[in-house]
Write a protein that holds these residues in place. Structure first.
Motif, PDB file in Angstrom:
ATOM      1  N   GLY A 153       0.808  -1.232   0.000  1.00 30.11           N
ATOM      2  CA  GLY A 153       0.000   0.000   0.000  1.00 30.11           C
ATOM      3  C   GLY A 153       0.827   1.262   0.000  1.00 30.11           C
ATOM      4  N   ARG A 154       2.091   1.164  -0.422  1.00 28.43           N
ATOM      5  CA  ARG A 154       2.994   2.320  -0.245  1.00 28.43           C
ATOM      6  C   ARG A 154       2.600   3.537  -1.071  1.00 28.43           C
ATOM      7  NH1 ARG A 154       8.586   0.274  -3.264  1.00 28.43           N
ATOM      8  NH2 ARG A 154       7.635  -0.030  -5.306  1.00 28.43           N
ATOM      9  N   ASN A 155       1.876   3.353  -2.168  1.00 28.63           N
ATOM     10  CA  ASN A 155       1.527   4.549  -2.971  1.00 28.63           C
ATOM     11  C   ASN A 155       0.450   5.408  -2.298  1.00 28.63           C
ATOM     12  OD1 ASN A 155      -0.650   2.829  -3.627  1.00 28.63           O
ATOM     13  ND2 ASN A 155      -0.963   3.910  -5.567  1.00 28.63           N
ATOM     14  N   HIS A 190     -14.850   7.647 -13.363  1.00 24.96           N
ATOM     15  CA  HIS A 190     -13.536   7.335 -12.772  1.00 24.96           C
ATOM     16  C   HIS A 190     -13.625   6.961 -11.294  1.00 24.96           C
ATOM     17  CE1 HIS A 190     -11.964   8.763 -16.473  1.00 24.96           C
ATOM     18  NE2 HIS A 190     -12.387  10.008 -16.281  1.00 24.96           N
ATOM     19  N   ALA A 191     -14.822   6.569 -10.846  1.00 22.49           N
ATOM     20  CA  ALA A 191     -15.039   6.328  -9.409  1.00 22.49           C
ATOM     21  C   ALA A 191     -14.016   5.354  -8.818  1.00 22.49           C
ATOM     22  CB  ALA A 191     -16.452   5.817  -9.171  1.00 22.49           C
ATOM     23  N   GLU A 192     -13.662   4.329  -9.587  1.00 25.57           N
ATOM     24  CA  GLU A 192     -12.822   3.286  -8.991  1.00 25.57           C
ATOM     25  C   GLU A 192     -11.328   3.512  -9.166  1.00 25.57           C
ATOM     26  OE1 GLU A 192     -14.999  -0.117 -10.439  1.00 25.57           O
ATOM     27  OE2 GLU A 192     -16.749   0.732  -9.402  1.00 25.57           O
ATOM     28  N   LEU A 193     -10.949   4.709  -9.602  1.00 22.01           N
ATOM     29  CA  LEU A 193      -9.511   5.019  -9.682  1.00 22.01           C
ATOM     30  C   LEU A 193      -8.982   5.500  -8.330  1.00 22.01           C
ATOM     31  CD1 LEU A 193      -9.228   6.765 -13.173  1.00 22.01           C
ATOM     32  CD2 LEU A 193      -8.731   4.391 -12.558  1.00 22.01           C
ATOM     33  N   LEU A 194      -9.910   5.863  -7.437  1.00 23.55           N
ATOM     34  CA  LEU A 194      -9.521   6.265  -6.074  1.00 23.55           C
ATOM     35  C   LEU A 194     -10.725   5.983  -5.199  1.00 23.55           C
ATOM     36  CD1 LEU A 194      -7.716   7.566  -3.976  1.00 23.55           C
ATOM     37  CD2 LEU A 194      -8.263   9.810  -4.894  1.00 23.55           C
ATOM     38  N   ASP A 222      -5.152   4.675  -8.301  1.00 19.05           N
ATOM     39  CA  ASP A 222      -4.301   4.676  -9.493  1.00 19.05           C
ATOM     40  C   ASP A 222      -3.638   6.056  -9.519  1.00 19.05           C
ATOM     41  OD1 ASP A 222      -3.226   5.053 -12.035  1.00 19.05           O
ATOM     42  OD2 ASP A 222      -4.769   3.855 -13.015  1.00 19.05           O
ATOM     43  N   GLY A 223      -2.472   6.160  -8.868  1.00 15.83           N
ATOM     44  CA  GLY A 223      -1.829   7.453  -8.635  1.00 15.83           C
ATOM     45  C   GLY A 223      -1.584   8.261  -9.892  1.00 15.83           C
ATOM     46  N   ALA A 230      -6.007  15.570 -11.704  1.00 13.34           N
ATOM     47  CA  ALA A 230      -5.961  16.622 -10.674  1.00 13.34           C
ATOM     48  C   ALA A 230      -5.218  17.852 -11.187  1.00 13.34           C
ATOM     49  CB  ALA A 230      -5.289  16.090  -9.411  1.00 13.34           C
ATOM     50  N   SER A 231      -4.106  17.619 -11.899  1.00 12.37           N
ATOM     51  CA  SER A 231      -3.281  18.764 -12.291  1.00 12.37           C
ATOM     52  C   SER A 231      -3.893  19.562 -13.441  1.00 12.37           C
ATOM     53  CB  SER A 231      -1.853  18.314 -12.619  1.00 12.37           C
ATOM     54  OG  SER A 231      -1.892  17.263 -13.539  1.00 12.37           O
ATOM     55  N   THR A 232      -4.889  18.988 -14.144  1.00 16.17           N
ATOM     56  CA  THR A 232      -5.557  19.782 -15.181  1.00 16.17           C
ATOM     57  C   THR A 232      -6.913  20.325 -14.712  1.00 16.17           C
ATOM     58  OG1 THR A 232      -6.439  17.766 -16.144  1.00 16.17           O
ATOM     59  CG2 THR A 232      -4.465  18.638 -17.154  1.00 16.17           C
TER      60      THR A 232
END
Ligand code: UT7
Length: 331
Positions: A153-155, A190-194, A222-223, A230-232
């Motif tokens: 789980g390090r990410n 994209h619900a399941e990416l985080l 999915d980092g 996030a950045s856009t």
């Protein structure tokens, strides 16, 4: 119609400091990797038995003191958290009980990292419509009990952390002050990416040894994809909220971006052509506290004199859902 102004701010953090060096003893990571990839140097994790509602309460007491408002004068509580102490009811009612705030409405907002912006928008609508006058808005998370603190789980384990921030809001008739605009979005594709899969009512029982054994109760991310969106999305949303308020990024005194990753904040600042002194970050000390990052930053800035009356402020967040949004305020 009145506008909504900020009357007081507060924050609360667990006293347990977890350094990168400490994490590198329990998983395959290094202080250098974490600093370079995320900007984080240390974070706060709750001690066993320390509840989210207690953290929210400590932040709320500070905000009420700063506002000169008693808990008995509150008309409503709006509580943003994606990590409530219990599956139900939400933390809002536990905070109402701790404050002894009378039988006022206390609602929970489950919008993850964007929770505080969404919570502000609900409180703002209530104040402008005249439904309620004094509203306590809290952003609070305990992420540490839901992470896989191992190499698997390090990410996420090196990023997410615990904390609370609170603000007291009230109406103002001064047309030059207060909340000017919001910009809010979601994209469930994209619900399941985080996400946190379990406990969930689609499972019977909602949690089982099998699900826990498979690690389905841990935060999963999915980092790379989250980073890219996030950045856009954050700069796009700040621009939209500024345009609704009739302002431009050059007018900003300060941008407080959700503290997801220092590199993301730097990309947001660059996309908006902001100087470093126009952006506030504290992820270095507290990690990513999800719905709590923005109110924690706000309280630090107010107490340090980095936000002064008349300043133009933008708040922006992106997170699980995906959900994102921004708010522009004339302080
Ligand atoms: O609050 C909103 C939600 N969260 C965010 O916005 C976070 C967004 N994402 C991120 O911040 C970044 O994607 C991370 C910090 C999670 C990861 O950084 P990255 O530069 O995107 O790394 P990566 O996922 O591409 O991974 C690079 C390598 C991988 O190893 P391999 O496959 O190249 O051998 C990972 O397994 O780094 C590895 N890795 C780690 N190594 C040491 C992942 N986490 C760690 C770690 N320590 N903690």
């Amino acid at each position: 119609m009145p506008r909504t102004q900020f009357l007081g701010t507060g924050l609360a953090l667990p006293d347990r400091v977890v350094t990168n060096a400490e994490l590198s003893q329990v998983m395959d990571t290094t202080d250098e990797w974490i600093r370079v990839r995320t900007g984080i140097e240390e974070r706060r994790w709750a001690r066993e038995g320390e509840t989210g509602a207690a953290l929210g309460h400590a932040a709320a007491i500070q905000a009420l003191d700063a506002a000169g408002v008693t808990s008995g004068e509150l008309d409503a509580i709006v509580y943003a958290t994606s990590t409530p102490d219990h599956f139900a009811p939400g933390n809002g009612v536990y905070l109402q009980k701790l404050l002894g705030a009378g039988t006022i409405p206390a609602i929970d907002i489950r919008m993850q990292c964007s929770g505080f912006i969404y919570a502000l928008s609900v409180a703002d609508a209530w104040i402008r419509s005249g439904t309620y006058r004094k509203i306590l808005v809290v952003g609070q998370e305990i992420q540490s009990t839901g992470m896989d603190v191992s190499t698997r789980g390090r990410n996420t384990a090196v990023i997410f952390a615990d904390g609370a921030g609170a603000v007291v809001l009230g109406p103002t008739d001064d047309p030059s002050r207060g909340i000017l605009s919001f910009d809010l979005h979601s994209e469930g594709a994209h619900a399941e990416l985080l996400w946190v899969d379990v406990p969930g009512s689609m499972y019977h029982p909602r949690i089982s040894e099998e699900l826990v054994h498979a690690g389905r109760h841990f935060l999963q991310m999915d980092g790379k994809e989250v980073f890219r969106h996030a950045s856009t999305r954050m700069p796009e949303s700040v621009r939209a909220a500024l345009a609704s308020a009739g302002c431009a990024s050059g007018d900003l005194s300060l941008l407080i971006p959700h503290q997801a990753n220092l590199r993301i904040s730097e990309m947001v600042a660059k996309a908006l052509a902001l100087r470093p002194d126009q952006v506030y970050n504290n992820i270095q000390r507290y990690g990513n506290t999800t719905a709590a990052t923005i109110p924690i930053c706000l309280d630090e800035c107010v107490r340090a004199g980095r936000i002064k009356p008349g300043d133009l402020l933008a708040l922006t967040a992106f997170g699980s859902g995906f959900t994102w949004g921004s708010c522009v305020v004339r302080w």
